[in-house]
Design an enzyme around this catalytic site. Structure first.
Site, PDB file in Angstrom:
ATOM      1  CE  LYS A 193      -0.391  -0.135   4.982  1.00 42.61           C
ATOM      2  NZ  LYS A 193      -1.071   0.521   6.061  1.00 42.61           N
ATOM      3  NE  ARG A 197      -6.822   0.618  10.882  1.00 44.25           N
ATOM      4  CZ  ARG A 197      -5.594   0.510  10.361  1.00 44.25           C
ATOM      5  NH1 ARG A 197      -4.772   1.536  10.365  1.00 44.25           N
ATOM      6  NH2 ARG A 197      -5.182  -0.625   9.847  1.00 44.25           N
ATOM      7  CE1 TYR A 223      12.058  33.029   3.836  1.00 47.73           C
ATOM      8  CE2 TYR A 223      12.089  30.630   3.710  1.00 47.73           C
ATOM      9  CZ  TYR A 223      11.872  31.863   3.117  1.00 47.73           C
ATOM     10  OH  TYR A 223      11.478  31.912   1.811  1.00 47.73           O
ATOM     11  CG  MET A 245       8.264  25.159  -0.717  1.00 48.75           C
ATOM     12  SD  MET A 245       7.250  26.228  -1.746  1.00 48.75           S
ATOM     13  CE  MET A 245       6.269  27.076  -0.534  1.00 48.75           C
TER      14      MET A 245
HETATM   15  C1  LIG Z   1      -4.237  -4.052   7.414  1.00 52.22           C
HETATM   16  C2  LIG Z   1      -2.740  -3.989   7.410  1.00 52.22           C
HETATM   17  N1  LIG Z   1      -2.029  -5.124   7.355  1.00 52.22           N
HETATM   18  C3  LIG Z   1      -0.684  -5.133   7.348  1.00 52.22           C
HETATM   19  C4  LIG Z   1       0.031  -3.956   7.394  1.00 52.22           C
HETATM   20  C5  LIG Z   1       1.545  -4.007   7.376  1.00 52.22           C
HETATM   21  O1  LIG Z   1       2.085  -3.514   8.570  1.00 52.22           O
HETATM   22  P1  LIG Z   1       3.663  -3.394   8.754  1.00 52.22           P
HETATM   23  O2  LIG Z   1       4.110  -2.317   7.834  1.00 52.22           O
HETATM   24  O3  LIG Z   1       3.837  -3.060  10.191  1.00 52.22           O
HETATM   25  O4  LIG Z   1       4.242  -4.702   8.393  1.00 52.22           O
HETATM   26  C6  LIG Z   1      -0.662  -2.747   7.468  1.00 52.22           C
HETATM   27  C7  LIG Z   1       0.067  -1.479   7.589  1.00 52.22           C
HETATM   28  O5  LIG Z   1      -0.165  -0.665   8.424  1.00 52.22           O
HETATM   29  C8  LIG Z   1      -2.086  -2.761   7.463  1.00 52.22           C
HETATM   30  O6  LIG Z   1      -2.790  -1.620   7.518  1.00 52.22           O
END
Ligand SMILES: Cc1ncc(COP(=O)(O)O)c(C=O)c1O
Length: 372
Positions: free
Chosen positions: A41, A134, A260, A308
């Site tokens: 992700k 969550r 700055y 920046m």
């Molecule tokens: C649902 C879920 N699974 C697995 C992970 C992987 O976690 P990590 O990066 O601690 O291995 C995440 C990341 O936050 C997650 O949101």
């Protein structure tokens, strides 16, 4: 000699694909016989999902996990061969395309279950809340949703859940979540679901808690070489170096204020250098005073306000004759480590890794070469 000092881009994330392959293989070995889902992700924690996925596949990834449907489609379009799961969606989104593409979709609420059942086909994993509070089905809904999915034509692959405190080994909640997850699996099986592949462990749990590995772990951070628990060492190799360029050097007189607000004054007559990264590139103003860059292996302190597009370093009387055009390791390599900056700024390595961007260009070495 001089030519090799000059960077192609002013600011690069240099990503070592061999380190990612090493980390993937390390995780795979450590968690066996559990399978390894590589979490890609947020564009693979800012390393470029499409570039790192084939490296992880070659190193033993059994599956990929992402948050959004878009992230899942991007991996599929890139030709990923192993199964993909995504887990962050709203029931206002149509799950048809994901389900028909063979992507496993997490069902984390009753309304998501209704959407999937209405579609009538596809693969899902049921996401149960075991204490993170969550996303995930609350316990009161487990029986009803599991039963409805069991009675549908949807293929339920297993259960998933997520730990809240696995990065703190002293916390008893993780053990309690493991037991709650076992209860959920037992309930699902008593309803008639096979639940062949169940997973709850993120990196810290995958590395440290064997009983949390179940059939598969979902590791993200550790694949990029960062330790999820401060102070531990599993032989992982950081894959990322953030490298900028000295755009100019100039003399400063003793006591002169720089940048700055003139928040820093030269302690002696000396030289400052301007480096090509700023808060628009993900280096926060609050990093001031927490960073030491490296030029040809020599460390120099960042000084004054982060701007920046640029920040300043102090070269003292510049004994190494640093000049405009030279490369500067800003984070990683011989500079301050991602986890060091995180600790001194009161945040976590996950966040520092994800914040680098702006004008940064990704450049890969090892594994599959290329630029994204
Ligand atoms: C649902 C879920 N699974 C697995 C992970 C992987 O976690 P990590 O990066 O601690 O291995 C995440 C990341 O936050 C997650 O949101």
């Amino acid at each position: 000699m001089v030519a090799q000092w000059f960077a192609m881009n002013l600011l690069e994330s240099r990503i070592n694909l061999d380190a990612i392959a090493h980390n993937t293989a390390t995780l795979k070995r450590l968690v066996a016989p559990a399978k390894l889902m590589c979490v890609l992700k947020a564009d693979a924690y800012n390393h470029g999902a499409v570039a790192v996925a084939p490296v992880m596949e070659a190193a033993g990834a059994d599956a990929f996990g992402v948050a959004t449907m878009e992230e899942a489609h991007a991996l599929l379009d890139a030709g990923v061969q192993v199964p993909i799961t995504c887990w962050l969606w709203s029931p206002t989104q149509d799950p048809a395309a994901v389900l028909d593409a063979g992507i496993t979709l997490a069902v984390a609420s009753k309304s998501q279950a209704e959407r999937v059942i209405a579609h009538g086909r596809g693969r899902v994993v049921i996401k149960v809340d075991t204490g993170m509070h969550r996303s995930g089905l609350i316990e009161d809904d487990w029986h009803e949703v599991m039963t409805d999915l069991h009675n549908s034509n949807v293929d339920v692959q297993g259960l998933m859940s997520h730990f809240a405190l696995a990065d703190d080994p002293a916390q008893p909640l993780t053990g309690a979540q493991v037991r709650k997850f076992e209860q959920a699996i037992a309930l699902g099986r008593s309803i008639g679901l096979e639940l062949a592949c169940n997973h709850i462990a993120n990196s810290p749990a995958a590395l440290n808690i064997p009983e949390a590995r179940f059939d598969m772990v979902r590791a993200g951070l550790s694949l990029f070489g960062e330790e999820p628990v401060v102070g531990e060492d599993h032989g992982l190799q950081p894959a990322l170096r953030w490298v900028g360029t000295v755009t100019m050097t100039k003399p400063v007189s003793k006591g002169a204020g720089v940048s700055y607000g003139h928040t820093w004054h030269a302690p002696e007559e000396g030289v400052i250098a301007v480096v090509s990264a700023g808060y628009a590139d993900g280096l926060p103003r609050s990093a001031q005073g927490h960073l030491e860059v490296a030029i040809n292996g020599q460390r120099y302190p960042q000084v004054g306000r982060v701007c920046m597009d640029q920040f300043l370093i102090y070269l003292g009387d510049n004994p190494k004759d640093v000049r405009a055009g030279e490369e500067v390791e800003i984070l990683g390599g011989q500079a301050t480590a991602v986890s060091e900056l995180a600790a001194s700024m009161g945040t976590i390595n996950y966040e520092v890794m994800c914040m680098l961007g702006g004008r940064t260009r990704r450049v890969y070495s090892g594994g599959v070469k290329g630029e994204k």
